[in-house]
Design an enzyme around this catalytic site. Structure first.
Site, PDB file in Angstrom:
ATOM      1  N   CYS A 116       0.810  -1.241   0.000  1.00  0.00           N
ATOM      2  CA  CYS A 116       0.000   0.000   0.000  1.00  0.00           C
ATOM      3  C   CYS A 116       0.834   1.277   0.000  1.00  0.00           C
ATOM      4  CB  CYS A 116      -0.936   0.018   1.196  1.00  0.00           C
ATOM      5  SG  CYS A 116      -2.119  -1.335   1.155  1.00  0.00           S
ATOM      6  N   HIS A 256      -3.594   7.220   2.857  1.00  0.00           N
ATOM      7  CA  HIS A 256      -3.968   5.914   2.299  1.00  0.00           C
ATOM      8  C   HIS A 256      -5.328   5.517   2.860  1.00  0.00           C
ATOM      9  CE1 HIS A 256      -3.925   1.827   1.041  1.00  0.00           C
ATOM     10  NE2 HIS A 256      -3.681   1.338   2.241  1.00  0.00           N
ATOM     11  N   ASN A 286     -10.199  -0.221   0.038  1.00  0.00           N
ATOM     12  CA  ASN A 286      -8.740  -0.144  -0.050  1.00  0.00           C
ATOM     13  C   ASN A 286      -8.289  -0.708  -1.399  1.00  0.00           C
ATOM     14  OD1 ASN A 286      -5.990  -0.348   0.213  1.00  0.00           O
ATOM     15  ND2 ASN A 286      -6.030  -1.357   2.207  1.00  0.00           N
TER      16      ASN A 286
HETATM   17  O1  UT7 Z   1      -3.724  -1.304   3.622  1.00  0.00           O
HETATM   18  C1  UT7 Z   1      -3.140  -2.453   4.143  1.00  0.00           C
HETATM   19  C2  UT7 Z   1      -3.060  -2.380   5.593  1.00  0.00           C
HETATM   20  N1  UT7 Z   1      -4.217  -2.978   6.187  1.00  0.00           N
HETATM   21  C3  UT7 Z   1      -4.883  -2.324   7.122  1.00  0.00           C
HETATM   22  O2  UT7 Z   1      -4.622  -1.191   7.413  1.00  0.00           O
HETATM   23  C4  UT7 Z   1      -5.978  -3.084   7.841  1.00  0.00           C
HETATM   24  C5  UT7 Z   1      -5.869  -2.837   9.324  1.00  0.00           C
HETATM   25  N2  UT7 Z   1      -6.865  -3.551  10.102  1.00  0.00           N
HETATM   26  C6  UT7 Z   1      -8.178  -3.170  10.116  1.00  0.00           C
HETATM   27  O3  UT7 Z   1      -8.580  -2.265   9.412  1.00  0.00           O
HETATM   28  C7  UT7 Z   1      -9.087  -3.867  11.091  1.00  0.00           C
HETATM   29  O4  UT7 Z   1      -8.325  -4.672  11.951  1.00  0.00           O
HETATM   30  C8  UT7 Z   1     -10.180  -4.731  10.410  1.00  0.00           C
HETATM   31  C9  UT7 Z   1     -11.203  -3.839   9.719  1.00  0.00           C
HETATM   32  C10 UT7 Z   1      -9.551  -5.709   9.443  1.00  0.00           C
HETATM   33  C11 UT7 Z   1     -10.943  -5.530  11.482  1.00  0.00           C
HETATM   34  O5  UT7 Z   1     -11.490  -4.637  12.458  1.00  0.00           O
HETATM   35  P1  UT7 Z   1     -11.236  -4.898  14.004  1.00  0.00           P
HETATM   36  O6  UT7 Z   1     -11.940  -3.817  14.713  1.00  0.00           O
HETATM   37  O7  UT7 Z   1      -9.760  -5.021  14.237  1.00  0.00           O
HETATM   38  O8  UT7 Z   1     -11.985  -6.250  14.230  1.00  0.00           O
HETATM   39  P2  UT7 Z   1     -11.402  -7.609  14.841  1.00  0.00           P
HETATM   40  O9  UT7 Z   1     -10.512  -8.298  13.888  1.00  0.00           O
HETATM   41  O10 UT7 Z   1     -10.873  -7.322  16.225  1.00  0.00           O
HETATM   42  O11 UT7 Z   1     -12.719  -8.475  14.999  1.00  0.00           O
HETATM   43  C12 UT7 Z   1     -13.749  -8.127  15.962  1.00  0.00           C
HETATM   44  C13 UT7 Z   1     -14.896  -9.092  15.808  1.00  0.00           C
HETATM   45  C14 UT7 Z   1     -14.470 -10.563  15.791  1.00  0.00           C
HETATM   46  O12 UT7 Z   1     -15.474 -11.329  16.427  1.00  0.00           O
HETATM   47  P3  UT7 Z   1     -15.271 -11.846  17.929  1.00  0.00           P
HETATM   48  O13 UT7 Z   1     -14.043 -12.704  17.905  1.00  0.00           O
HETATM   49  O14 UT7 Z   1     -15.099 -10.616  18.753  1.00  0.00           O
HETATM   50  O15 UT7 Z   1     -16.526 -12.595  18.213  1.00  0.00           O
HETATM   51  C15 UT7 Z   1     -14.477 -10.908  14.319  1.00  0.00           C
HETATM   52  O16 UT7 Z   1     -14.671 -12.266  14.094  1.00  0.00           O
HETATM   53  O17 UT7 Z   1     -15.555  -8.866  14.573  1.00  0.00           O
HETATM   54  C16 UT7 Z   1     -15.634 -10.092  13.832  1.00  0.00           C
HETATM   55  N3  UT7 Z   1     -15.571  -9.781  12.409  1.00  0.00           N
HETATM   56  C17 UT7 Z   1     -16.647  -9.437  11.682  1.00  0.00           C
HETATM   57  N4  UT7 Z   1     -17.944  -9.316  12.007  1.00  0.00           N
HETATM   58  C18 UT7 Z   1     -18.791  -8.950  11.021  1.00  0.00           C
HETATM   59  C19 UT7 Z   1     -14.475  -9.749  11.606  1.00  0.00           C
HETATM   60  N5  UT7 Z   1     -14.827  -9.404  10.365  1.00  0.00           N
HETATM   61  C20 UT7 Z   1     -16.168  -9.209  10.387  1.00  0.00           C
HETATM   62  C21 UT7 Z   1     -17.096  -8.841   9.406  1.00  0.00           C
HETATM   63  N6  UT7 Z   1     -18.391  -8.707   9.770  1.00  0.00           N
HETATM   64  N7  UT7 Z   1     -16.741  -8.584   8.129  1.00  0.00           N
END
Ligand code: UT7
Length: 329
Positions: A116, A256, A286
């Site tokens: 990215c 970004h 993204n």
């Molecule tokens: O450009 C390249 C660089 N990449 C980035 O900058 C990405 C950086 N990371 C992020 O943007 C975030 O970490 C994400 C958007 C990928 C995820 O958000 P988060 O707030 O970190 O969520 P999480 O991974 O901590 O997941 C929280 C909960 C989990 O459920 P439990 O374990 O708490 O029951 C996930 O399983 O949300 C769940 N979850 C979803 N729920 C509904 C994960 N993806 C989804 C989804 N819909 N699509």
């Protein structure tokens, strides 16, 4: 004699027609519009549909439009730097393929892989050829067909990424406008958190790698988020500090587009007010190497000559960086 800077003299972009909305994703994986919107800021993304279409097929209309805007032909291009994480093929370079498609018969070119942050690495590298006097017209393209490596059964990644491509032309400027400074970083210890496991020389494609889903993008979202939210903000602040720029001196912050929460953190750290922060993540998600040139393309009409822009990015690797440039037209 005044110093020659490399200035952006034209910008253009292309996004595919197909709109993949949060509501359509709800029919594909266990997710919902509310979760995606509050966690990422994304409402929809574009997808390049159709057989035989690759990243260069998005670059083609973007670059042809750019040449038309600038009123030059492809034969005048000296160098093409194609920043991409989804090249048409492992080899030859997509820059070569694009050169042939647009008719840039006098150009040489290469692909640049910095995930990215690629567009910032490409901009900075391309500027060196202008500043040294070696070249007069350098094309820096940033684009990705992220849908080619996304697993649409994985809700943690398929909601984030989209397809798109942008391009800028760099030319010499002796009025003090153009690229002024950059801070670029990479740290290979981040490889485990965001990668494509197979398809390279470490794990060449095999039945086993396909069965294990190892050709899809792999991301540990939280680990990447933690690193990104601090480092993208820090590097933007660093390039401002060392050029004695206060938040009021910045006309536009161009971050970004990975996650609205990371964008907000960068704006808060730099003190740049919300009305000066370029955001189109809700429409495109993204697009990896595409985000920054697509932002420049969509905001081009609002920029004024001499405006101070700070571009900042973060990506897998890890890679990250910020560029300070003065808009030239
Ligand atoms: O450009 C390249 C660089 N990449 C980035 O900058 C990405 C950086 N990371 C992020 O943007 C975030 O970490 C994400 C958007 C990928 C995820 O958000 P988060 O707030 O970190 O969520 P999480 O991974 O901590 O997941 C929280 C909960 C989990 O459920 P439990 O374990 O708490 O029951 C996930 O399983 O949300 C769940 N979850 C979803 N729920 C509904 C994960 N993806 C989804 C989804 N819909 N699509």
């Amino acid at each position: 004699m005044s110093k020659i800077h490399a200035a952006i003299t034209a910008v253009n972009g292309y996004v595919p027609d197909y709109v993949l909305t949060n509501h359509e994703l709800e029919t594909m994986v266990d997710t919902n519009d509310e979760w995606i919107t509050t966690r990422t800021g994304i409402k929809e993304r574009r997808i390049l549909k159709g057989e035989g279409l690759a990243t260069s097929d998005m670059a083609l209309p973007a670059v042809n439009g750019l040449l038309e805007k600038r009123g030059i032909t492809a034969k005048e291009i000296d160098l093409i730097i194609f920043c991409t994480t989804t090249p048409d093929r492992v080899f030859p370079a997509t820059a070569n393929i694009l050169a042939q498609k647009i008719g840039a018969v006098n150009a040489w070119g290469y692909d640049l892989q910095a995930t990215c942050s690629g567009f910032l690495f490409g901009l900075t590298t391309g500027a060196q050829f202008i500043e040294s006097g070696k070249h007069k017209k350098v094309l820096v393209v940033g684009g990705d067909k992220m849908s080619s490596m996304i697993n649409y059964a994985d809700r943690t990644t398929c909601i984030i990424f989209g397809d798109g491509c942008g391009a800028v032309l760099l030319e010499p400027n002796d009025e003090g406008n153009g690229l002024i400074d950059s801070v670029l970083k990479s740290d290979g210890s981040g490889v485990q958190f965001l990668n494509q496991k197979a398809g390279g020389s470490l794990h060449p494609a095999s039945h086993e790698t396909v069965e294990a889903n190892e050709h899809y993008l792999y991301q540990e979202g939280q680990a990447v988020f933690k690193f990104a939210v601090t480092n993208m903000a820090e590097v933007a602040a660093e390039v401002m500090d060392r050029n004695n720029l206060k938040s009021d001196d910045i006309a536009w912050l161009v971050p970004h587009q990975a996650n609205k929460r990371i964008i907000d953190a960068t704006a808060a750290r730099t003190g740049v007010s919300a009305d000066k922060v370029i955001i189109n993540i809700e429409k495109y998600g993204n697009t990896t190497n595409g985000t920054l040139p697509l932002c420049l393309w969509e905001w081009e009409n609002k920029f004024k000559k001499g405006d101070n822009l700070i571009l900042a990015a973060f990506g897998g690797g890890f890679t990250w960086g910020a560029v300070y440039l003065k808009w030239a037209y």
